[in-house]
Write an enzyme that holds these catalytic residues in place. Structure first.
Site, PDB file in Angstrom:
ATOM      1  N   GLU A 189       3.534  -0.189 -17.267  1.00 12.78           N
ATOM      2  CA  GLU A 189       4.798   0.704 -17.630  1.00 12.78           C
ATOM      3  C   GLU A 189       5.922   0.352 -16.762  1.00 12.78           C
ATOM      4  O   GLU A 189       6.776   1.217 -16.565  1.00 12.78           O
ATOM      5  CB  GLU A 189       4.599   2.172 -17.839  1.00 12.78           C
ATOM      6  N   GLU A 300      -4.722   0.204 -25.485  1.00 12.69           N
ATOM      7  CA  GLU A 300      -4.638   1.590 -25.411  1.00 12.69           C
ATOM      8  C   GLU A 300      -4.373   2.283 -26.741  1.00 12.69           C
ATOM      9  O   GLU A 300      -3.900   3.057 -27.123  1.00 12.69           O
ATOM     10  CB  GLU A 300      -3.629   2.363 -24.569  1.00 12.69           C
TER      11      GLU A 300
HETATM   12  C1  XIL Z   1      -3.399   9.487 -20.283  1.00 15.50           C
HETATM   13  C2  XIL Z   1      -4.304   9.941 -20.305  1.00 15.50           C
HETATM   14  O1  XIL Z   1      -4.911   9.915 -21.400  1.00 15.50           O
HETATM   15  C3  XIL Z   1      -4.436  11.540 -20.186  1.00 15.50           C
HETATM   16  O2  XIL Z   1      -5.785  12.022 -20.192  1.00 15.50           O
HETATM   17  C4  XIL Z   1      -3.639  11.769 -18.792  1.00 15.50           C
HETATM   18  O3  XIL Z   1      -3.571  13.178 -18.891  1.00 15.50           O
HETATM   19  C5  XIL Z   1      -2.188  11.032 -18.771  1.00 15.50           C
HETATM   20  O4  XIL Z   1      -2.471   9.587 -19.076  1.00 15.50           O
HETATM   21  N1  XIL Z   1      -0.204   5.348 -21.038  1.00 15.50           N
HETATM   22  C6  XIL Z   1      -1.360   4.789 -19.763  1.00 15.50           C
HETATM   23  C7  XIL Z   1      -2.314   5.803 -19.773  1.00 15.50           C
HETATM   24  O5  XIL Z   1      -1.122   3.796 -19.311  1.00 15.50           O
HETATM   25  O6  XIL Z   1      -2.912   5.639 -18.485  1.00 15.50           O
HETATM   26  C8  XIL Z   1      -2.093   7.121 -20.365  1.00 15.50           C
HETATM   27  O7  XIL Z   1      -3.349   8.065 -20.271  1.00 15.50           O
HETATM   28  C9  XIL Z   1      -1.597   7.000 -21.738  1.00 15.50           C
HETATM   29  C10 XIL Z   1      -0.332   6.439 -21.711  1.00 15.50           C
END
Ligand code: XIL
Length: 395
Positions: A189, A300
């Site tokens: 990110e 994701e």
């Molecule tokens: C999220 C998790 O799913 C949650 O459990 C946590 O509270 C916050 O992070 N982008 C990413 C992930 O790269 O690491 C994030 O995961 C979601 C957005």
């Protein structure tokens, strides 16, 4: 001869359905690998957070009253997610347990120390089930420990000191896991949503603020040494959704490749929704990065039931019913997007598709972007039963 007939229904699993195209992975919540005691303790934290949320709740036009369901205790014994994780996927990644804030700590003596217990647990689970594993993530502005950016007196740490701490993290993780990790999210990110260049200090990146813009290149060079056999990924969200951000990432990557930085893969997070983006935009995005000679993985994915078209104005949709029609629409979306993935895999660009969770009950979208608004973005319902989308993908 046996007088009874045994009917064997052979249903393909999710990963088997795509074995000629790409691996199918899932983010594994550490909770599903916990024992009953650990789960009960974790539930106490969740309850405390819920009470806090209730106490600090301020009504909005969409949520005029506090009507959010109380958290339910986790069932004893194995949760459905665990069996599904083992049987339906051939790739795993920790949802939280391999983030810097989860493993890299400062001891009472002021010295850094590592806690790999939860990461090891996932690695052992993957080995037992003969699955590949990814590492998420090395450098990210979120879920990094606060201490890493500070001196003992709380002042901002120097560039040299922060580089040492980051190198120590990358090389320690590499030493322990390099043989178990097929791909690593080196930088997560890093593109700003405001101007589509590198996220800076004003945009919450203390990495940029202290190390300057070449922290991205450096992290990749260190990661190459630490994980010589893994593919090295730059990961971000909304690249398929926002053309300007997609272009911004393209420019960054073009420069990195010209400078000889060893990035080889772009990770599209793909936190998408029931309306957006159209599949043509997804295809365009994958092919754009493919044109640089890079591989693409979907890191994701989930399909939220909420398009929240006015979220830039701070407006979100109220909770809705997940009718059979809506679930069928979600299945259509999953199906057409996976068809596009197959095409891009055939073209040699797309390598993996990872879903951000297994059952709807455990999805992070239940709390994001609207705290307490439950969602249903994954392939299995809260009880672990396959949804229409799962049936459609397994054929
Ligand atoms: C999220 C998790 O799913 C949650 O459990 C946590 O509270 C916050 O992070 N982008 C990413 C992930 O790269 O690491 C994030 O995961 C979601 C957005």
């Amino acid at each position: 001869m046996n007088q009874f007939f045994t009917i064997i229904i052979s249903m393909k699993t999710l990963f088997e359905s795509y074995k000629d195209y790409f691996r199918v992975g899932a983010a594994i919540s550490g909770i599903i690998l916990m024992n009953d005691e650990e789960k009960a303790e974790h539930f106490e934290h969740m309850k405390a957070r819920y009470e806090d949320f209730k106490k600090n709740f301020k009504p909005t036009p969409e949520f005029p009253e506090f009507k959010f369901p109380e958290p339910k205790p986790f069932p004893k014994g194995d949760m459905p997610d665990k069996e599904l994780a083992a049987s339906q996927f051939n790739l795993v990644v920790a949802e939280n347990e391999c983030k810097m804030g989860s493993v890299y700590h400062k001891g009472p003596d002021g010295k850094p120390f590592f806690d790999f217990a939860a990461a090891d647990r996932l690695r052992d689970f993957a080995k037992k089930n003969r699955q590949d594993m990814r590492w998420h993530t090395l450098v990210w502005h979120n879920q990094s420990p606060k201490w890493i950016f500070e001196n003992a007196d709380g002042s901002k740490v120097s560039k040299d000191e922060l580089e040492d701490r980051l190198k120590n993290y990358i090389f320690t993780v590499g030493e322990r896991y390099r043989d178990d990790i097929c791909s690593v999210d080196v930088v997560n990110e890093c593109i700003s949503d405001k101007n589509f260049v590198l996220r800076d200090g004003a945009d919450r990146s203390q990495w940029f603020d202290i190390l300057g813009p070449d922290y991205v290149d450096k992290a990749f060079f260190w990661a190459k040494e630490a994980f010589p056999k893994s593919s090295l990924v730059i990961n971000d969200y909304n690249l398929e959704m926002v053309p300007g951000k997609r272009e911004g990432m393209y420019k960054l990557l073009k420069g990195m490749l010209e400078r000889g930085v060893p990035v080889d893969t772009v990770g599209l997070q793909m936190h998408i929704n029931i309306e957006y983006p159209p599949v043509s935009e997804i295809e365009k995005t994958i092919e754009l990065y493919g044109s640089l000679g890079l591989k693409v993985i979907v890191t994701e994915m989930e399909i939220s039931m909420y398009a929240d078209k006015e979220q830039n104005e701070g407006k979100f949709e109220p909770r809705k019913e997940y009718t059979p029609e809506l679930l069928a629409k979600q299945a259509d979306r999953y199906e057409e997007i996976f068809e596009c993935f197959k095409k891009e895999a055939r073209a040699g660009i797309l390598k993996d598709v990872i879903l951000w969770g297994i059952t709807d009950r455990m999805s992070w979208k239940n709390g994001f972007p609207v705290p307490g608004r439950t969602d249903a973005p994954l392939l299995f319902d809260g009880e672990g039963k396959p949804k229409a989308a799962f049936d459609r993908l397994c054929k």
